[in-house]
Every structure is written in structure tokens, then in C-alpha cells.
Design a protein around this motif. Structure first.
Motif, PDB file in Angstrom:
ATOM      1  N   ALA A 140      17.217  11.122 -12.826  1.00 31.83           N
ATOM      2  CA  ALA A 140      17.350  12.583 -12.829  1.00 31.83           C
ATOM      3  C   ALA A 140      16.347  13.202 -13.805  1.00 31.83           C
ATOM      4  O   ALA A 140      16.163  12.699 -14.918  1.00 31.83           O
ATOM      5  N   ASP A 159      14.519   6.573  -6.447  1.00 30.32           N
ATOM      6  CA  ASP A 159      14.526   7.999  -6.114  1.00 30.32           C
ATOM      7  C   ASP A 159      14.445   8.830  -7.401  1.00 30.32           C
ATOM      8  O   ASP A 159      14.994   8.432  -8.436  1.00 30.32           O
ATOM      9  N   LYS A 161      15.535  12.465  -8.668  1.00 26.84           N
ATOM     10  CA  LYS A 161      16.308  13.651  -8.291  1.00 26.84           C
ATOM     11  C   LYS A 161      15.971  14.797  -9.252  1.00 26.84           C
ATOM     12  O   LYS A 161      16.037  14.635 -10.469  1.00 26.84           O
ATOM     13  N   VAL A 178      23.400   9.400 -10.927  1.00 26.07           N
ATOM     14  CA  VAL A 178      22.075   8.772 -11.091  1.00 26.07           C
ATOM     15  C   VAL A 178      22.214   7.643 -12.119  1.00 26.07           C
ATOM     16  O   VAL A 178      23.218   7.573 -12.843  1.00 26.07           O
TER      17      VAL A 178
END
Ligand code: ARG
Length: 254
Positions: A140, A159, A161, A178
């Protein structure tokens, strides 16, 4: 007819573009106040205490303005709108913990660095603390930050975010959405002091950065005046005392 309307629109656009010049230092001085934009959601640098905007760089900006003989009109807005607004002449100066990057320096003029800091890895899981340990993980970050930019460069991250505010990215970590959060080292220090039982742990540095104010691209006289005020504040002890109030140390770049 259509063609004339089109030409008129172009002329109007040009007139607007010329009129929308950044305020010069003289104009700001004649007005007696400088318009400074920040976010107001990035403790301990710029945040609200009740309805009062405060923090290290808010107090620093107040001291800079005082040295320049000016009052501040504050604007608090979304982080990723701040440099755009500078280009649109909606304010004179941005103080919102922007790190100096080549990309940003193409769009705005930075002042000299106001403090030095860096992005660090934060996680609850003890095994997540190094860059290597971010492989396969969800991270994050706040939208538009250097954290976002640097995390995207790490190979193998599952990923990234993005969240509009840094505190949203923190919440994502705390609620287990996360695996890690990348943020400023002083921000996490303050968060851990405020909430020692959160389970968050600070890991390694991802990068270090120099943080500065920003003015409209090319407004060198204004940047110079801010820099001169900063030199004075660093010499007369004001900078040190504001810094120690927030960090118990002097955070200037060496
Ligand atoms: N230092 C980081 C950057 O340059 C984060 C700044 C975040 N500032 C804020 N007001 N939320 O992108």
C-alpha cells in the motif's frame, strides 16, 4: 462563422494564458500575503489538530513567511492536486513534503531542501522488512508519492495499491488488506509512538530523499526569497527548535 468563433476562442485562450502568470515576488509582497498549499493529512509534517493546521512544515512555512514579512493564506487540498494547482497559478508555494525528483523538477521549481528523509517498509509480519521480502507481496502507498514510484520499480511485487491519503494506506495494512506499507520514516515513527500496540514494525529503507518547497516553474525570485529565509532560520536557531519540537532531532540535510 464557425471559423471566426474558433479563432476568437483561441485568442481568448491566449489572453487567459498570458494573464494567468504566477504572482511575482513583488506582487506577493505588495499583497502582504503568500498563498501556501499543503495537504493537511501527513503527520507530523502537515496535519490538522482539531481545526488548526499544524506540523513541522506548517510551522516552518509560518517562520519563512515571517522572515519575508508576509502572512500566509493556507489552502489544504488533496496531495496529488498540489503541483497541478501551482501550474494553474492557484497558489504561490507548495509545502507538502514533496521529495525532489527529476520528473517533478520538469514541472515545478523546487526550493533548497527543507529536510532529509526516506521511504521505509512497514509491515506486521516480522518476515517482511527487506526489499527482497517484498517479492510476491501486495503493498500500500499513497497515490502520487515517491513511495508509489519506488515500489513500482521493485521486481516481483505482486500488486501496488494506491490510496488517496497516507492514513488510508496505513489502515489497509492494519486491517490486513495488504502485506506492507511504504511511507516516510518520520511518519511511521509518529504512528508507532501514537499507537505502540498496532503490531506494525519498521523495516529497511527503500530510498532516501530531499524534501523541498515548490513554486511555479521558473519563479526563481520567489524560490530565492524562500531559500534566503531558510538560511536565516537555520542560522538563528529557529529551524532547530521547530525540528526538535517535532522529531527530537535536527532533520536538516547535511
Ligand atoms: N515524500 C513523499 C513524496 O515526495 C511523500 C509526500 C507525501 N506528502 C503528503 N502531504 N501526503 O512523494
Amino acid at each position: 462563422m464557425k471559423c471566426i468563433k474558433f479563432l476568437l476562442a483561441i485568442v481568448a485562450g491566449l489572453v487567459f494564458a498570458v494573464a494567468a502568470q504566477a504572482r511575482t515576488l513583488e506582487e506577493i509582497k505588495a499583497d502582504g500575503k503568500i498563498i501556501v498549499a499543503t495537504e493537511g493529512a501527513f503527520p507530523p509534517f502537515n496535519y490538522y489538530q482539531g481545526d488548526k493546521l499544524t506540523g513541522f512544515e506548517v510551522e516552518l512555512a509560518e517562520a519563512i513567511a515571517k522572515k519575508m514579512g508576509l502572512k500566509i493564506e493556507w489552502k489544504a487540498l488533496a496531495f496529488d492536486s498540489l503541483l497541478v494547482g501551482l501550474r494553474q497559478d492557484r497558489w504561490d508555494l507548495v509545502m507538502a513534503s514533496f521529495g525532489i525528483t527529476d520528473e517533478r523538477a520538469k514541472a515545478v521549481t523546487f526550493t533548497n531542501p527543507q529536510y532529509c528523509s526516506g521511504g521505509v517498509i512497514v509491515a506486521k509480519e516480522p518476515g517482511i522488512s527487506t526489499i527482497k521480502s517484498l517479492v510476491g507481496k501486495v503493498i500500500a502507498v499513497q497515490t502520487g508519492t515517491t513511495y508509489m514510484e519506488n515500489v513500482r520499480k521493485i521486481p516481483g511485487v505482486k500488486d501496488v495499491k494506491n490510496f488517496p491519503q497516507n492514513s488510508d494506506a496505513q489502515s489497509a495494512l492494519l486491517t490486513g488488506r495488504v502485506d506492507a506499507w511504504v511511507t516516510d520514516r518520520f511518519t511511521i515513527k509518529a504512528a508507532l509512538e501514537a499507537n505502540p500496540n498496532s503490531g506494525m514494525k519498521q523495516g529497511d529503507y527503500l530510498f532516501v530523499e530531499r524534501i523541498a518547497g515548490a513554486v511555479k516553474k521558473g519563479n526563481i525570485p520567489l524560490a530565492n526569497a524562500v531559500n534566503k529565509a531558510m538560511v536565516d532560520l537555520m542560522a538563528d536557531g529557529t529551524y532547530k527548535s521547530i525540528s526538535e519540537k517535532y522529531f527530537k532531532e535536527d532533520v536538516r540535510c547535511h
